[in-house]
Enzyme design. Structure first.
Site, PDB file in Angstrom:
ATOM      1  N   ARG A  14       8.134 -31.246  22.252  1.00 36.73           N
ATOM      2  CA  ARG A  14       7.376 -31.787  23.715  1.00 36.73           C
ATOM      3  C   ARG A  14       7.755 -33.114  23.976  1.00 36.73           C
ATOM      4  NH1 ARG A  14       4.335 -28.855  27.397  1.00 36.73           N
ATOM      5  NH2 ARG A  14       2.743 -30.214  28.279  1.00 36.73           N
ATOM      6  N   LYS A  29      -7.458 -32.826  35.058  1.00 39.09           N
ATOM      7  CA  LYS A  29      -7.884 -32.336  33.674  1.00 39.09           C
ATOM      8  C   LYS A  29      -7.229 -33.376  32.916  1.00 39.09           C
ATOM      9  CE  LYS A  29      -6.503 -28.421  30.768  1.00 39.09           C
ATOM     10  NZ  LYS A  29      -5.927 -27.131  30.713  1.00 39.09           N
ATOM     11  N   VAL A  30      -7.907 -33.617  31.511  1.00 38.19           N
ATOM     12  CA  VAL A  30      -7.205 -34.527  30.905  1.00 38.19           C
ATOM     13  C   VAL A  30      -6.127 -34.101  29.818  1.00 38.19           C
ATOM     14  CG1 VAL A  30      -8.001 -35.909  28.597  1.00 38.19           C
ATOM     15  CG2 VAL A  30      -9.646 -35.562  30.371  1.00 38.19           C
ATOM     16  N   SER A  31      -5.227 -35.050  30.056  1.00 40.05           N
ATOM     17  CA  SER A  31      -3.816 -34.706  29.411  1.00 40.05           C
ATOM     18  C   SER A  31      -3.285 -36.070  28.553  1.00 40.05           C
ATOM     19  CB  SER A  31      -2.938 -34.093  30.317  1.00 40.05           C
ATOM     20  OG  SER A  31      -1.440 -34.298  29.646  1.00 40.05           O
ATOM     21  N   VAL A  32      -3.124 -35.771  27.369  1.00 43.53           N
ATOM     22  CA  VAL A  32      -2.624 -36.873  26.549  1.00 43.53           C
ATOM     23  C   VAL A  32      -1.252 -37.127  27.064  1.00 43.53           C
ATOM     24  CG1 VAL A  32      -1.635 -37.756  24.011  1.00 43.53           C
ATOM     25  CG2 VAL A  32      -3.967 -36.498  24.630  1.00 43.53           C
ATOM     26  N   ARG A  34       7.616 -32.098  10.254  1.00 39.66           N
ATOM     27  CA  ARG A  34       7.393 -32.835  11.600  1.00 39.66           C
ATOM     28  C   ARG A  34       6.553 -33.750  11.752  1.00 39.66           C
ATOM     29  NH1 ARG A  34       6.181 -28.853  16.120  1.00 39.66           N
ATOM     30  NH2 ARG A  34       6.154 -31.158  17.046  1.00 39.66           N
ATOM     31  N   LYS A  70       1.854 -40.476  13.999  1.00 39.90           N
ATOM     32  CA  LYS A  70       3.221 -39.814  14.785  1.00 39.90           C
ATOM     33  C   LYS A  70       2.927 -39.758  16.455  1.00 39.90           C
ATOM     34  CE  LYS A  70       3.295 -35.002  15.253  1.00 39.90           C
ATOM     35  NZ  LYS A  70       3.399 -34.711  16.701  1.00 39.90           N
ATOM     36  N   ASN A  71       1.832 -39.656  16.698  1.00 41.80           N
ATOM     37  CA  ASN A  71       1.366 -39.430  18.252  1.00 41.80           C
ATOM     38  C   ASN A  71       1.365 -40.718  18.777  1.00 41.80           C
ATOM     39  OD1 ASN A  71       1.535 -36.671  17.879  1.00 41.80           O
ATOM     40  ND2 ASN A  71      -0.819 -36.411  18.398  1.00 41.80           N
ATOM     41  N   ARG A  99       1.351 -24.690  27.699  1.00 43.48           N
ATOM     42  CA  ARG A  99       1.673 -26.013  27.847  1.00 43.48           C
ATOM     43  C   ARG A  99       2.400 -26.500  28.945  1.00 43.48           C
ATOM     44  NH1 ARG A  99       2.431 -28.370  21.713  1.00 43.48           N
ATOM     45  NH2 ARG A  99       1.409 -30.064  22.656  1.00 43.48           N
ATOM     46  N   ILE A 155      -8.747 -26.386  24.065  1.00 44.34           N
ATOM     47  CA  ILE A 155      -7.568 -27.125  24.837  1.00 44.34           C
ATOM     48  C   ILE A 155      -6.236 -26.232  24.710  1.00 44.34           C
ATOM     49  CG2 ILE A 155      -6.050 -29.224  24.400  1.00 44.34           C
ATOM     50  CD1 ILE A 155      -8.970 -29.980  24.429  1.00 44.34           C
ATOM     51  N   ASP A 202      -6.265 -31.101  16.680  1.00 41.62           N
ATOM     52  CA  ASP A 202      -5.220 -31.141  15.968  1.00 41.62           C
ATOM     53  C   ASP A 202      -5.879 -31.126  14.678  1.00 41.62           C
ATOM     54  OD1 ASP A 202      -3.181 -31.214  17.778  1.00 41.62           O
ATOM     55  OD2 ASP A 202      -2.955 -33.350  17.450  1.00 41.62           O
ATOM     56  N   CYS A 224       5.378 -26.876  19.884  1.00 42.67           N
ATOM     57  CA  CYS A 224       4.842 -25.961  19.116  1.00 42.67           C
ATOM     58  C   CYS A 224       4.354 -24.754  19.922  1.00 42.67           C
ATOM     59  CB  CYS A 224       3.404 -26.366  18.519  1.00 42.67           C
ATOM     60  SG  CYS A 224       3.771 -27.660  16.847  1.00 42.67           S
TER      61      CYS A 224
HETATM   62  C1  UD1 Z   1      -0.934 -34.051  22.690  1.00 41.75           C
HETATM   63  C2  UD1 Z   1      -0.654 -34.373  21.170  1.00 41.75           C
HETATM   64  C3  UD1 Z   1      -0.993 -32.948  20.569  1.00 41.75           C
HETATM   65  C4  UD1 Z   1      -2.341 -32.857  20.589  1.00 41.75           C
HETATM   66  C5  UD1 Z   1      -2.765 -32.615  22.003  1.00 41.75           C
HETATM   67  C6  UD1 Z   1      -4.212 -32.355  22.744  1.00 41.75           C
HETATM   68  C7  UD1 Z   1       1.074 -35.764  20.936  1.00 41.75           C
HETATM   69  C8  UD1 Z   1       2.525 -35.752  20.719  1.00 41.75           C
HETATM   70  N1  UD1 Z   1       0.817 -34.628  21.021  1.00 41.75           N
HETATM   71  O1  UD1 Z   1      -0.122 -32.948  23.294  1.00 41.75           O
HETATM   72  O2  UD1 Z   1      -0.778 -33.130  18.903  1.00 41.75           O
HETATM   73  O3  UD1 Z   1      -2.782 -31.556  20.237  1.00 41.75           O
HETATM   74  O4  UD1 Z   1      -2.300 -33.865  22.876  1.00 41.75           O
HETATM   75  O5  UD1 Z   1      -4.788 -33.496  21.973  1.00 41.75           O
HETATM   76  O6  UD1 Z   1       0.599 -36.656  21.321  1.00 41.75           O
HETATM   77  N2  UD1 Z   1      -1.830 -29.576  30.355  1.00 41.75           N
HETATM   78  C9  UD1 Z   1      -1.820 -28.972  31.778  1.00 41.75           C
HETATM   79  N3  UD1 Z   1      -0.737 -29.321  32.700  1.00 41.75           N
HETATM   80  C10 UD1 Z   1       0.064 -30.808  32.066  1.00 41.75           C
HETATM   81  C11 UD1 Z   1      -0.010 -31.222  30.478  1.00 41.75           C
HETATM   82  C12 UD1 Z   1      -1.249 -30.568  29.948  1.00 41.75           C
HETATM   83  O7  UD1 Z   1      -2.285 -27.915  31.954  1.00 41.75           O
HETATM   84  O8  UD1 Z   1       0.836 -31.183  32.971  1.00 41.75           O
HETATM   85  C13 UD1 Z   1      -2.703 -28.797  29.498  1.00 41.75           C
HETATM   86  C14 UD1 Z   1      -2.340 -28.317  28.164  1.00 41.75           C
HETATM   87  O9  UD1 Z   1      -1.852 -26.878  28.446  1.00 41.75           O
HETATM   88  C15 UD1 Z   1      -3.692 -28.191  27.351  1.00 41.75           C
HETATM   89  C16 UD1 Z   1      -4.240 -29.684  27.788  1.00 41.75           C
HETATM   90  O10 UD1 Z   1      -3.785 -29.847  29.032  1.00 41.75           O
HETATM   91  O11 UD1 Z   1      -4.485 -27.352  27.599  1.00 41.75           O
HETATM   92  C17 UD1 Z   1      -4.055 -30.694  26.799  1.00 41.75           C
HETATM   93  O12 UD1 Z   1      -2.834 -30.931  26.724  1.00 41.75           O
HETATM   94  P1  UD1 Z   1      -2.012 -32.338  26.610  1.00 41.75           P
HETATM   95  O13 UD1 Z   1      -3.206 -33.381  25.949  1.00 41.75           O
HETATM   96  O14 UD1 Z   1      -1.181 -32.634  27.517  1.00 41.75           O
HETATM   97  O15 UD1 Z   1      -1.197 -32.337  25.028  1.00 41.75           O
HETATM   98  P2  UD1 Z   1       0.061 -32.985  24.760  1.00 41.75           P
HETATM   99  O16 UD1 Z   1       0.339 -34.140  25.405  1.00 41.75           O
HETATM  100  O17 UD1 Z   1       1.098 -31.943  24.817  1.00 41.75           O
END
Ligand code: UD1
Length: 449
Positions: A121, A190-193, A427, A41-42, A150, A357, A335, A145
């Site tokens: 999201r 910070k690492v953000s997917v 979902r 899915k992701n 987030r 996370i 996850d 979720c």
């Molecule tokens: C994605 C995944 C989700 C998984 C998450 C972490 C998809 C569709 N979703 O969600 O299943 O649980 O990665 O592996 O792939 N953050 C900030 N600022 C930002 C963005 C994120 O502070 O602009 C923080 C978030 O609040 C969180 C952390 O960074 O604490 C990681 O979030 P992120 O990796 O961005 O998660 P998603 O991409 O939403």
């Protein structure tokens, strides 16, 4: 071609399921057999979004049939993307093909409305591609979720660095790049997917080179980067925390197969560990889930990579307690935190899980307690004292991964568990009941329809 995706299983179906369907489980059966792992899915979500970057046809194979995918399809159609579906699913009951052809010849609307984006999201990730291709976008701030606040600050900082002018107006991100985007050097604090996906997708159509430091390394990012390379952008550093993207003025169509879902793999692996048994997870990639499977090994479960996938077995023997902290890839995935917790409720000793996370990702705890689990929460840390047995009860699904942890607990418990609000499961898990019952689980959907 069998027709358009959303016609046969679209948003309306999802809404109908939303408040009514339940899942009934009678626990106590071990799992034996094999389970085909679906496309991730992701990865499927950002790959579908990549179609906005080209006027040519993007063909995606192995796309899972999930409510989130169907919702995103609706959003893309709203932007003007043409969609058609063909191909065969591995299960005879799959009523949709697993191959989606997407053509965004003309983007007719650059707004992604609140009603849609607030439901998922990842739909916010259309922002980068729309600005890159059209020079403008108006995208609602996201929902998703209920597992934490987030924010999207990292997405916006990254896109601004590429030259987008961004305002927030009435809950919408309003972005403009009249002269197009240009490559930049971005260091994420910070690492953000999601921010990595958004910036990576935009950088593929930006002028010149973009360097993304502290990029997320999740395999799904690599899958998207590989697809973008097929489309004509050049991405180096796949699988590392530094991505170098050579953008192009124009991207081409491509054919790409979505990688197997490592979270679905890990979920079924935890289920087998919890119930006992022996199951081959067909097509699973062991290297995409190494940390989680190593932890599973520490609990006393056998994990074996085979040519056909990953084989998980626990025949007799107890569940050993473990201590785990969630981390970005290659660490233990957030996850799978709820699923591991469900397994550890029956360990012979005390386990500790720290969630680093998302700050509010423990909503499954009180539902697991309804089944007899003994879990104490202190801030970001859960202490799980193993109990001899769980007993079935009615429970409520709260978010996608939390709800499947209740399925695992129900399968491993004694008696009947009924899970309400299963739309969360729809979902992200394709044919969950069918896959489990094929391995001996007593599980059925109680459809209201
Ligand atoms: C994605 C995944 C989700 C998984 C998450 C972490 C998809 C569709 N979703 O969600 O299943 O649980 O990665 O592996 O792939 N953050 C900030 N600022 C930002 C963005 C994120 O502070 O602009 C923080 C978030 O609040 C969180 C952390 O960074 O604490 C990681 O979030 P992120 O990796 O961005 O998660 P998603 O991409 O939403």
């Amino acid at each position: 071609m069998l027709g358009l995706l959303a016609d046969s299983c679209g948003f309306s179906t999802w809404r109908r399921l939303e408040f009514m369907d339940r899942i009934r489980i009678v626990g106590g059966h071990s799992l034996r057999g094999s389970i085909p792992i679906s496309g991730a899915k992701n990865a499927a979500l950002p790959l579908l979004i990549a179609s906005l970057l080209t006027e040519d046809r993007l063909t995606l194979k192995n796309v899972p049939n999930l409510a989130d995918v169907n919702l995103l399809v609706r959003i893309l159609r709203n932007h003007g993307v043409d969609l058609a579906v063909d191909g065969k699913r591995s299960s005879p009951s799959g009523h949709l093909g697993d191959t989606i052809h997407l053509t965004a010849r003309d983007i007719v609307d650059t707004t992604a409305p609140y009603e849609m984006v607030s439901r998922m999201r990842a739909s916010f990730w259309v922002l980068g591609p729309l600005i890159a291709r059209m020079g403008e976008a108006r995208v609602s701030l996201p929902g998703g979720c209920a597992i934490g606040t987030r924010p999207v600050d990292l997405h916006l900082t990254g896109l601004k660095a590429l030259g987008a002018e961004i305002d927030i107006d009435s809950g919408y991100v309003v972005a403009k790049a009249p002269k197009g985007l240009r490559g930049a050097h971005i260091v994420f604090p910070k690492v953000s997917v999601g921010a990595t996906h958004n910036v990576l997708l935009a950088a593929a159509l930006a002028k010149g080179e973009t360097v993304i430091e502290n990029a997320a390394r999740e395999p799904e990012i690599g899958d998207v980067a590989t697809c973008l390379t097929k489309m004509g952008a050049h991405v180096e550093g796949i699988g590392t925390s530094v991505l170098r993207v050579q953008g192009r003025d124009r991207l081409e169509g491509a054919v790409h197969t979505v990688l197997p879902d490592r979270i679905e793999t890990g979920t079924f692996a935890m289920a087998v560990a919890a119930t006992g048994g022996d199951v081959l997870l067909e097509g699973a990639h062991i290297n995409d889930l190494k940390t989680a499977l190593d932890i599973l090994g520490e609990t006393g479960t056998s994990v074996e990579a085979t040519e056909a996938g990953v084989r998980i077995a626990r025949n007799g023997g107890g569940i050993q307690p473990v201590s785990v902290e969630t981390q970005p890839f290659p660490g233990f995935p957030t996850d799978l935190q709820a699923q591991l917790m469900a397994l550890l409720t029956r360990a012979s000793g005390t386990s500790v899980i720290r969630e680093t996370i998302f700050e509010n990702r423990f909503m499954h705890v009180q539902e697991l307690a309804r089944l007899g689990a003994d879990i104490q929460l202190h801030g970001d840390t859960a202490t799980i004292k193993g109990v001899k047995e769980l007993k079935g009860a009615p429970v409520m699904a709260t978010d996608l991964r939390a709800s499947v942890s209740l399925v695992i607990a129900g399968l491993a418990g004694e008696g009947e568990t009924v899970i309400n609000r299963v739309y969360h499961l729809d979902r992200g898990f394709e044919q969950l009941e069918r896959k489990l019952s094929a391995c001996g689980a007593e599980i059925e959907r109680l459809s209201s329809g």
